[in-house]
Design a protein around this motif. Structure first.
Motif, PDB file in Angstrom:
ATOM      1  N   ASP A  85       0.832  -1.202   0.000  1.00 18.54           N
ATOM      2  CA  ASP A  85       0.000   0.000   0.000  1.00 18.54           C
ATOM      3  C   ASP A  85       0.867   1.253   0.000  1.00 18.54           C
ATOM      4  O   ASP A  85       0.618   2.210  -0.759  1.00 18.54           O
ATOM      5  CB  ASP A  85      -0.922  -0.012   1.217  1.00 18.54           C
ATOM      6  N   THR A  86       1.885   1.256   0.829  1.00 17.34           N
ATOM      7  CA  THR A  86       2.796   2.406   0.881  1.00 17.34           C
ATOM      8  C   THR A  86       3.504   2.599  -0.452  1.00 17.34           C
ATOM      9  O   THR A  86       3.629   3.731  -0.952  1.00 17.34           O
ATOM     10  CB  THR A  86       3.835   2.219   2.000  1.00 17.34           C
ATOM     11  N   MET A  87       3.953   1.513  -1.040  1.00 17.07           N
ATOM     12  CA  MET A  87       4.651   1.604  -2.324  1.00 17.07           C
ATOM     13  C   MET A  87       3.740   2.168  -3.409  1.00 17.07           C
ATOM     14  O   MET A  87       4.168   2.998  -4.223  1.00 17.07           O
ATOM     15  CB  MET A  87       5.176   0.225  -2.737  1.00 17.07           C
ATOM     16  N   LEU A  88       2.486   1.744  -3.413  1.00 14.38           N
ATOM     17  CA  LEU A  88       1.572   2.263  -4.427  1.00 14.38           C
ATOM     18  C   LEU A  88       1.383   3.771  -4.271  1.00 14.38           C
ATOM     19  O   LEU A  88       1.353   4.517  -5.255  1.00 14.38           O
ATOM     20  CB  LEU A  88       0.215   1.566  -4.335  1.00 14.38           C
ATOM     21  N   ARG A  89       1.279   4.237  -3.046  1.00 15.13           N
ATOM     22  CA  ARG A  89       1.085   5.668  -2.816  1.00 15.13           C
ATOM     23  C   ARG A  89       2.341   6.471  -3.158  1.00 15.13           C
ATOM     24  O   ARG A  89       2.260   7.670  -3.455  1.00 15.13           O
ATOM     25  CB  ARG A  89       0.654   5.904  -1.365  1.00 15.13           C
ATOM     26  N   GLU A  90       3.485   5.807  -3.141  1.00 14.47           N
ATOM     27  CA  GLU A  90       4.731   6.461  -3.519  1.00 14.47           C
ATOM     28  C   GLU A  90       4.992   6.382  -5.022  1.00 14.47           C
ATOM     29  O   GLU A  90       5.757   7.188  -5.567  1.00 14.47           O
ATOM     30  CB  GLU A  90       5.904   5.818  -2.774  1.00 14.47           C
ATOM     31  N   ALA A  91       4.357   5.427  -5.691  1.00 13.20           N
ATOM     32  CA  ALA A  91       4.609   5.189  -7.119  1.00 13.20           C
ATOM     33  C   ALA A  91       3.783   6.148  -7.956  1.00 13.20           C
ATOM     34  O   ALA A  91       2.692   5.825  -8.406  1.00 13.20           O
ATOM     35  CB  ALA A  91       4.255   3.744  -7.469  1.00 13.20           C
ATOM     36  N   ARG A  92       4.309   7.335  -8.186  1.00 13.89           N
ATOM     37  CA  ARG A  92       3.526   8.379  -8.838  1.00 13.89           C
ATOM     38  C   ARG A  92       3.851   8.560 -10.316  1.00 13.89           C
ATOM     39  O   ARG A  92       3.684   9.646 -10.869  1.00 13.89           O
ATOM     40  CB  ARG A  92       3.709   9.698  -8.084  1.00 13.89           C
ATOM     41  N   THR A  93       4.327   7.520 -10.962  1.00 15.99           N
ATOM     42  CA  THR A  93       4.464   7.542 -12.411  1.00 15.99           C
ATOM     43  C   THR A  93       3.702   6.344 -12.968  1.00 15.99           C
ATOM     44  O   THR A  93       3.576   5.313 -12.287  1.00 15.99           O
ATOM     45  CB  THR A  93       5.929   7.476 -12.876  1.00 15.99           C
ATOM     46  N   PRO A  94       3.180   6.446 -14.182  1.00 15.40           N
ATOM     47  CA  PRO A  94       2.414   5.334 -14.742  1.00 15.40           C
ATOM     48  C   PRO A  94       3.189   4.018 -14.784  1.00 15.40           C
ATOM     49  O   PRO A  94       2.653   2.961 -14.459  1.00 15.40           O
ATOM     50  CB  PRO A  94       2.070   5.827 -16.154  1.00 15.40           C
ATOM     51  N   LYS A  95       4.454   4.070 -15.196  1.00 14.04           N
ATOM     52  CA  LYS A  95       5.231   2.837 -15.320  1.00 14.04           C
ATOM     53  C   LYS A  95       5.439   2.182 -13.957  1.00 14.04           C
ATOM     54  O   LYS A  95       5.318   0.955 -13.823  1.00 14.04           O
ATOM     55  CB  LYS A  95       6.573   3.112 -15.984  1.00 14.04           C
ATOM     56  N   GLN A  96       5.759   2.981 -12.946  1.00 17.72           N
ATOM     57  CA  GLN A  96       5.943   2.405 -11.612  1.00 17.72           C
ATOM     58  C   GLN A  96       4.650   1.749 -11.131  1.00 17.72           C
ATOM     59  O   GLN A  96       4.673   0.635 -10.590  1.00 17.72           O
ATOM     60  CB  GLN A  96       6.385   3.481 -10.617  1.00 17.72           C
ATOM     61  N   GLN A  97       3.521   2.420 -11.324  1.00 17.98           N
ATOM     62  CA  GLN A  97       2.270   1.828 -10.865  1.00 17.98           C
ATOM     63  C   GLN A  97       1.923   0.581 -11.661  1.00 17.98           C
ATOM     64  O   GLN A  97       1.527  -0.446 -11.093  1.00 17.98           O
ATOM     65  CB  GLN A  97       1.114   2.831 -10.962  1.00 17.98           C
ATOM     66  N   ASP A  98       2.095   0.646 -12.974  1.00 18.94           N
ATOM     67  CA  ASP A  98       1.760  -0.509 -13.806  1.00 18.94           C
ATOM     68  C   ASP A  98       2.601  -1.723 -13.422  1.00 18.94           C
ATOM     69  O   ASP A  98       2.092  -2.846 -13.330  1.00 18.94           O
ATOM     70  CB  ASP A  98       1.981  -0.181 -15.278  1.00 18.94           C
ATOM     71  N   TRP A  99       3.892  -1.502 -13.224  1.00 22.05           N
ATOM     72  CA  TRP A  99       4.764  -2.628 -12.874  1.00 22.05           C
ATOM     73  C   TRP A  99       4.496  -3.126 -11.463  1.00 22.05           C
ATOM     74  O   TRP A  99       4.519  -4.331 -11.213  1.00 22.05           O
ATOM     75  CB  TRP A  99       6.232  -2.222 -13.033  1.00 22.05           C
ATOM     76  N   LEU A 100       4.245  -2.214 -10.539  1.00 21.67           N
ATOM     77  CA  LEU A 100       3.950  -2.630  -9.169  1.00 21.67           C
ATOM     78  C   LEU A 100       2.694  -3.489  -9.130  1.00 21.67           C
ATOM     79  O   LEU A 100       2.675  -4.579  -8.533  1.00 21.67           O
ATOM     80  CB  LEU A 100       3.781  -1.409  -8.265  1.00 21.67           C
ATOM     81  N   VAL A 101       1.637  -3.027  -9.783  1.00 16.78           N
ATOM     82  CA  VAL A 101       0.384  -3.783  -9.791  1.00 16.78           C
ATOM     83  C   VAL A 101       0.529  -5.059 -10.610  1.00 16.78           C
ATOM     84  O   VAL A 101       0.120  -6.143 -10.180  1.00 16.78           O
ATOM     85  CB  VAL A 101      -0.770  -2.917 -10.341  1.00 16.78           C
ATOM     86  N   GLY A 102       1.146  -4.954 -11.793  1.00 15.54           N
ATOM     87  CA  GLY A 102       1.200  -6.086 -12.706  1.00 15.54           C
ATOM     88  C   GLY A 102       2.185  -7.169 -12.321  1.00 15.54           C
ATOM     89  O   GLY A 102       1.891  -8.361 -12.453  1.00 15.54           O
ATOM     90  N   TYR A 103       3.345  -6.770 -11.834  1.00 14.26           N
ATOM     91  CA  TYR A 103       4.401  -7.746 -11.549  1.00 14.26           C
ATOM     92  C   TYR A 103       4.475  -8.182 -10.091  1.00 14.26           C
ATOM     93  O   TYR A 103       5.030  -9.240  -9.794  1.00 14.26           O
ATOM     94  CB  TYR A 103       5.764  -7.178 -11.942  1.00 14.26           C
TER      95      TYR A 103
END
Length: 223
Positions: A85-103
């Motif tokens: 949850d913390t990482m998602l809130r810190e991941a403020r670029t599309p690629k970071q969010q896509d990779w965090l959620v997807g991978y």
């Protein structure tokens, strides 16, 4: 054998791969990484996928390239729901969010709890991740979802939603239309009425994200 590397070693290698042209292109899409992704994946391949301690150190740097590398080398089961949850809130670029959620999140034992938590979040950026995970359930696990309720919510909110959230809702709408024939007519009607992404520039050979066109094309391929 996976290669051993310290945080500073990894940062130095990423710095050596820095390409200003790559950075310029990515910035136009809201991203902040400057290493060619094929080369980045090459570094990750040498390190392996069980380097969670190193991944945590790289993520904490805030550097865009380091964070993408971190997402490729960590073991999702090592992270708690609160860490993700913390990482998602810190991941403020599309690629970071896509990779965090997807991978990472999709392989996590906490995926369902996070899907529910994020979909109800007041932050549109976080909520978009919840919608993305909800779309994952639509093809094969829809019994766990209230599909008509999702369509009600999309009808009311998607037109004026922030861009990232709007895309996630649009994806969910289209996925429902593609995989659930009984709701397809309603999905197409919602898409036609809201006209979200109707004028989105679509390259030749690609399918438009405009739901009436997208759903119709994908259904025709099923037959």
């Amino acid at each position: 054998m996976p290669e051993t590397m310290t945080r500073d070693d990894a940062l130095a290698e990423l710095a050596a791969l820095h390409d200003p042209k790559v950075r310029a292109v990515n910035e136009r899409h809201g991203d902040d990484h400057s290493v060619n992704l094929t080369k980045l994946r090459g570094v990750a391949k040498r390190l392996g996928t069980t380097q969670t301690p190193l991944a945590r150190e790289l993520w904490a740097t805030g550097d865009g390239d380091a964070r993408l590398l971190a997402l490729l080398i960590l073991k999702s089961k090592d992270l708690t729901a609160d860490e993700l949850d913390t990482m998602l809130r810190e991941a403020r670029t599309p690629k970071q969010q896509d990779w965090l959620v997807g991978y990472v999140v999709r392989k996590s034992p906490h995926v369902e709890a996070l899907r529910v938590r994020w979909k109800g979040d007041s932050d549109p950026w976080v909520e978009s991740a919840g919608w993305a995970l909800t779309s994952d359930l639509v093809p094969k696990k829809a019994d766990d979802l209230d599909l008509p309720g999702l369509l009600d919510e999309i009808t009311v909110r998607m037109k004026d939603a922030p861009e990232r959230l709007q895309w996630a809702m649009n994806w969910c709408l289209g996925t429902i239309g593609i995989h659930h024939p009984v709701l397809r007519e309603r999905v197409l009607a919602i898409g036609e009425r809201l006209e979200v992404l109707k004028d989105y520039p679509t390259p030749p050979g690609c399918v438009s994200p405009y739901v009436p066109l997208w759903v119709s094309e994908m259904v025709s391929r099923q037959g």
